[in-house]
Design an enzyme around this catalytic site. Structure first.
Site, PDB file in Angstrom:
ATOM      1  N   ASN A 106     -99.323  99.558 -12.798  1.00  0.00           N
ATOM      2  CA  ASN A 106     -99.245 100.206 -11.491  1.00  0.00           C
ATOM      3  C   ASN A 106     -99.123  99.189 -10.366  1.00  0.00           C
ATOM      4  O   ASN A 106     -99.629  98.069 -10.459  1.00  0.00           O
ATOM      5  CB  ASN A 106    -100.461 101.096 -11.273  1.00  0.00           C
ATOM      6  CG  ASN A 106    -100.450 102.279 -12.215  1.00  0.00           C
ATOM      7  OD1 ASN A 106     -99.439 102.526 -12.860  1.00  0.00           O
ATOM      8  ND2 ASN A 106    -101.549 102.985 -12.307  1.00  0.00           N
ATOM      9  N   HIS A 123     -96.545  94.538 -12.869  1.00  0.00           N
ATOM     10  CA  HIS A 123     -95.338  94.877 -12.101  1.00  0.00           C
ATOM     11  C   HIS A 123     -95.477  94.601 -10.609  1.00  0.00           C
ATOM     12  O   HIS A 123     -94.732  95.135  -9.804  1.00  0.00           O
ATOM     13  CB  HIS A 123     -94.962  96.350 -12.356  1.00  0.00           C
ATOM     14  CG  HIS A 123     -94.571  96.608 -13.786  1.00  0.00           C
ATOM     15  ND1 HIS A 123     -94.521  97.861 -14.350  1.00  0.00           N
ATOM     16  CD2 HIS A 123     -94.214  95.751 -14.775  1.00  0.00           C
ATOM     17  CE1 HIS A 123     -94.148  97.764 -15.620  1.00  0.00           C
ATOM     18  NE2 HIS A 123     -93.959  96.497 -15.902  1.00  0.00           N
ATOM     19  N   CYS A 131     -89.568  87.353   0.295  1.00  0.00           N
ATOM     20  CA  CYS A 131     -88.296  87.061   0.955  1.00  0.00           C
ATOM     21  C   CYS A 131     -87.211  86.758  -0.079  1.00  0.00           C
ATOM     22  O   CYS A 131     -87.421  85.965  -0.999  1.00  0.00           O
ATOM     23  CB  CYS A 131     -88.455  85.870   1.904  1.00  0.00           C
ATOM     24  SG  CYS A 131     -86.914  85.504   2.778  1.00  0.00           S
ATOM     25  N   THR A 192     -99.976 105.971 -19.778  1.00  0.00           N
ATOM     26  CA  THR A 192     -98.639 105.359 -19.744  1.00  0.00           C
ATOM     27  C   THR A 192     -97.771 106.018 -20.806  1.00  0.00           C
ATOM     28  O   THR A 192     -98.251 106.329 -21.897  1.00  0.00           O
ATOM     29  CB  THR A 192     -98.680 103.825 -19.936  1.00  0.00           C
ATOM     30  OG1 THR A 192     -97.348 103.354 -20.150  1.00  0.00           O
ATOM     31  CG2 THR A 192     -99.552 103.386 -21.095  1.00  0.00           C
TER      32      THR A 192
END
Ligand code: NAD
Length: 244
Positions: A106, A123, A131, A192
């Protein structure tokens, strides 16, 4: 049915009590009861788009503003949400067990809000911006963001600090998750769908390393047939009972 669940809960409690190193792998399902849509369940669509059409580098290259509008909307939902009893139960287990590693797919930051100290965020996080020119990353929790798409001080376009479909995981983050699971004797796999790789390879890795694997999920997944125990139901109801 209740007697069956009670039996399984007792069994898994026993495994937790005896574990030298327990791990948990969470997915979008654990945050569903906080009101955050999963990708594959009801509410997984935004406007007419599926997540898989927006959470990709190609979508961002094509239309960064559209992708940012979706993230801004998701950041708004998470900002207004609260960690639920499932998140809190995992934080309680962490503080009680001799060694407990929390790995999450998550990006919402709710585990930290519930008190988990050091979740491995496979993740990334929607609260980080990176940037695309100078690669610097910084935290920004403003909702909504004042300008979309946001830009860095260097003038480069900022992107969400998350891992998109088709992108590799941060090598150090993956290494930490891999090593934790390899040394665990128990892995809880929670909410999941077990189809997003490489995260989905952690459960088979745990089994191959000799750990017991327990699935906590509202439905069946490709993993269900290959676990030592299944606790079918809502994470926000089962985890507090497990942590009692
Ligand atoms: P997914 O949407 O593919 O699957 C969600 C799973 O959770 C399903 O198997 C479903 O049966 C189960 N589930 C739903 N509600 C549940 C509940 N209350 N209790 C227990 N189980 C429940 O999610 P995924 O496998 O995590 O993969 C999607 C990818 O997108 C991951 O990277 C995921 O983290 C990311 N994502 C993150 C968020 C978030 O940060 N909250 C939200 C959506 C998607």
């Amino acid at each position: 049915m209740e007697a069956e669940i009670q039996d399984s809960l007792d069994r898994v409690r026993g495994w937790l009590a005896g574990a030298r190193h327990a791990c948990a792998l969470t997915g979008a399902g654990i945050s569903a009861e906080s009101g955050i849509p999963t990708f594959r369940g009801a509410g997984g669509l935004w406007r007419q788009f599926r997540a898989e059409e927006l959470a990709t580098p190609q979508a961002f290259a094509r239309d960064p503003r559209l992708v940012w509008e979706w993230y801004d909307w998701r950041r708004g939902i998470v900002a207004g949400a609260r960690a639920n009893p499932g998140h809190h139960a995992l934080a309680a287990l962490e503080s009680r067990l001799p060694r407990f590693t929390l790995i999450t797919q998550n990006v919402d930051g709710l585990h930290r809000r519930a008190g988990s100290r050091n979740p491995i965020e496979l993740h990334g996080s929607i609260w980080k911006l990176r940037c695309t020119r100078c690669s610097r990353e910084h935290g920004d929790d403003r909702v909504p963001l004042p300008h979309l798409p946001p830009h860095c001080d260097c003038g480069g376009l900022l992107r969400p600090g998350v891992v998109w479909f088709g992108e590799g995981l941060e090598p150090e983050v993956w290494h930490n998750a891999h090593e934790a699971v390899r040394s665990a004797d128990l892995l809880l796999v929670i909410g999941t769908s077990a189809v997003v790789y490489p995260a989905a390879s952690l459960a088979p890795l745990a089994r191959a390393s000799g750990a017991r694997v327990v699935e906590i999920n509202a439905g069946e997944t490709p993993l269900t047939a290959a676990v030592d125990c299944t606790l079918r139901g809502l994470a926000g109801e089962i985890l507090p009972r497990l942590a009692q």
